[in-house]
Design a protein around this motif. Structure first.
Motif, PDB file in Angstrom:
ATOM      1  N   TRP A   1     -36.787  31.559  82.359  1.00 47.50           N
ATOM      2  CA  TRP A   1     -37.041  32.839  81.686  1.00 47.50           C
ATOM      3  C   TRP A   1     -36.875  34.028  82.629  1.00 47.50           C
ATOM      4  O   TRP A   1     -36.946  35.175  82.194  1.00 47.50           O
ATOM      5  CB  TRP A   1     -38.448  32.848  81.085  1.00 47.50           C
TER       6      TRP A   1
ATOM      7  N   ASP B   1     -33.217  30.189  73.502  1.00 48.01           N
ATOM      8  CA  ASP B   1     -33.721  28.889  73.943  1.00 48.01           C
ATOM      9  C   ASP B   1     -33.015  28.533  75.254  1.00 48.01           C
ATOM     10  O   ASP B   1     -32.046  27.785  75.248  1.00 48.01           O
ATOM     11  CB  ASP B   1     -33.402  27.861  72.848  1.00 48.01           C
TER      12      ASP B   1
ATOM     13  N   TYR C   1     -27.934  32.952  74.182  1.00 48.78           N
ATOM     14  CA  TYR C   1     -28.914  32.031  73.605  1.00 48.78           C
ATOM     15  C   TYR C   1     -29.411  31.027  74.644  1.00 48.78           C
ATOM     16  O   TYR C   1     -30.588  30.680  74.685  1.00 48.78           O
ATOM     17  CB  TYR C   1     -28.247  31.308  72.427  1.00 48.78           C
ATOM     18  N   TYR C   2     -28.496  30.548  75.500  1.00 50.64           N
ATOM     19  CA  TYR C   2     -28.862  29.554  76.518  1.00 50.64           C
ATOM     20  C   TYR C   2     -29.300  30.183  77.840  1.00 50.64           C
ATOM     21  O   TYR C   2     -29.507  29.471  78.818  1.00 50.64           O
ATOM     22  CB  TYR C   2     -27.682  28.611  76.785  1.00 50.64           C
TER      23      TYR C   2
ATOM     24  N   THR D   1     -30.537  27.318  61.869  1.00 52.79           N
ATOM     25  CA  THR D   1     -30.817  28.096  63.076  1.00 52.79           C
ATOM     26  C   THR D   1     -29.659  29.067  63.303  1.00 52.79           C
ATOM     27  O   THR D   1     -28.551  28.843  62.812  1.00 52.79           O
ATOM     28  CB  THR D   1     -30.895  27.174  64.311  1.00 52.79           C
TER      29      THR D   1
ATOM     30  N   GLU E   1     -38.136  35.777  71.786  1.00 54.50           N
ATOM     31  CA  GLU E   1     -38.551  34.792  70.777  1.00 54.50           C
ATOM     32  C   GLU E   1     -37.353  34.068  70.155  1.00 54.50           C
ATOM     33  O   GLU E   1     -37.521  33.088  69.442  1.00 54.50           O
ATOM     34  CB  GLU E   1     -39.304  35.494  69.636  1.00 54.50           C
TER      35      GLU E   1
END
Length: 328
Positions: A158, A172, A209-210, A281, A169
């Protein structure tokens, strides 16, 4: 004083200079290159290590290493480079280089051939899934034996996103630092602009996203230099560049955490089309939109490479004669 006294003084001076932090520690990092068959992985590794060799096809899993001193007179840091050949066909071998003892200093480079968009999603998805599930197994084990390290690795993914990033949020992050390289930009650049836009936006979404960095490259020196900056950051901890290029008419360059879903925008499809695509998703939605334009090559074609025993590059007369006899 004698030569000996001078030597002692020099050693003391160095030891004191090195006491100022971690500079005395030799850092060892590992980078695993995976991705499209013939996508240019070997070429990129050789350029990062300043080697002038002509790349040969990578058969299975190959290893090489590079060394680099951070400053004059400091011990050289070591980077271990692993490369998985064969596209997605040998992905079981991903388990070999990544172990619980090196996972803290491990990162992944995924090379995707921009000139073959119909293979792009399948290649990316299967390689990242296999890598991720192996890494997660190691992290679960590590959670029992060394919970601090496991927690640190999970937290670290993160670090590229600012605390108040609006997408926290919605993304991922991959469990290890990840760089996605779009190769063969020179061929891709000749594509129709709408096609280029769909591929670029999709890769921006996937990278963001990754929690990955994204760079487009080709054989051009200027682009290889940008690629090198990102890889040297993984391999030797050299500073990441803060420059960003998100213009779809130019090669993309986006260090991890510097993009946003707002800037990327929605998947490139009409609202009525998006309504018809049943996706659970955001990632699945982007996949469906992408594959509408670029229907995937069956994974069977990607799965089974041609038999290296039939490859003229590895021809050995005696062996081939015996082989022919055996086959008869």
């Amino acid at each position: 004083g004698t030569l000996w006294d001078l030597a002692v003084a020099e050693v003391e001076k160095r030891e004191n200079a090195e006491g100022d932090g971690e500079s005395a520690e030799v850092s060892e990092k590992s980078v695993l290159f995976v991705g499209s068959k013939n996508g240019g992985k070997t070429t990129i590794i050789l350029r990062c290590l300043d080697r002038e060799e002509i790349p040969k096809p990578t058969l299975a899993l190959e290893y090489t290493f590079g060394r680099r001193a951070r400053r004059h007179n400091t011990p050289k840091d070591i980077a271990h480079f692993w490369e998985l050949g064969g596209g997605t066909s040998l992905q079981e071998l991903i388990r070999v280089p990544i172990t619980s003892s090196n996972i803290r200093a491990f990162s992944v480079v995924l090379v995707l051939d921009l000139s073959k968009p119909n293979e792009l999603w399948t290649t990316m998805e299967s390689l990242l899934q296999v890598t991720r599930s192996h890494v997660n197994k190691i992290l679960t084990k590590l959670g029992k034996t060394n919970p601090e390290v496991a927690a640190e690795i999970k937290q670290r993914v993160w670090n590229n996103l600012q605390k108040d990033h609006p997408d926290c949020e919605l993304v991922d992050p991959f469990p290890l630092p990840l760089v996605i390289i779009g190769s063969k930009y020179d061929i891709f650049h000749e594509f129709d602009s709408e096609m280029r836009k769909i591929i670029s936006k999709t890769l921006r979404f996937v990278s963001h996203y990754y929690g990955a960095s994204l760079v487009f490259t080709s054989k051009s020196e200027a682009l290889l230099l940008k690629t090198r900056i990102l890889i040297n950051n993984l391999a030797f901890g050299i500073d990441k560049s803060k420059s960003v290029s998100v213009d779809h008419s130019k090669p993309l360059f986006i260090p991890a955490g510097l993009d946003s879903l707002h800037q990327i925008g929605p998947p490139p499809a009409s609202d009525s089309d998006i309504g018809k695509l049943h996706a659970n998703t955001p990632l699945e939605l982007w996949k469906k939109v992408f594959e509408k334009t670029f229907p995937p090559k069956s994974s069977y074609d990607l799965q089974y490479p041609k038999d290296p025993a039939q490859d003229s590059q590895y021809a050995e007369y005696e062996v081939d004669v015996m082989r022919a006899q055996k086959n008869e």
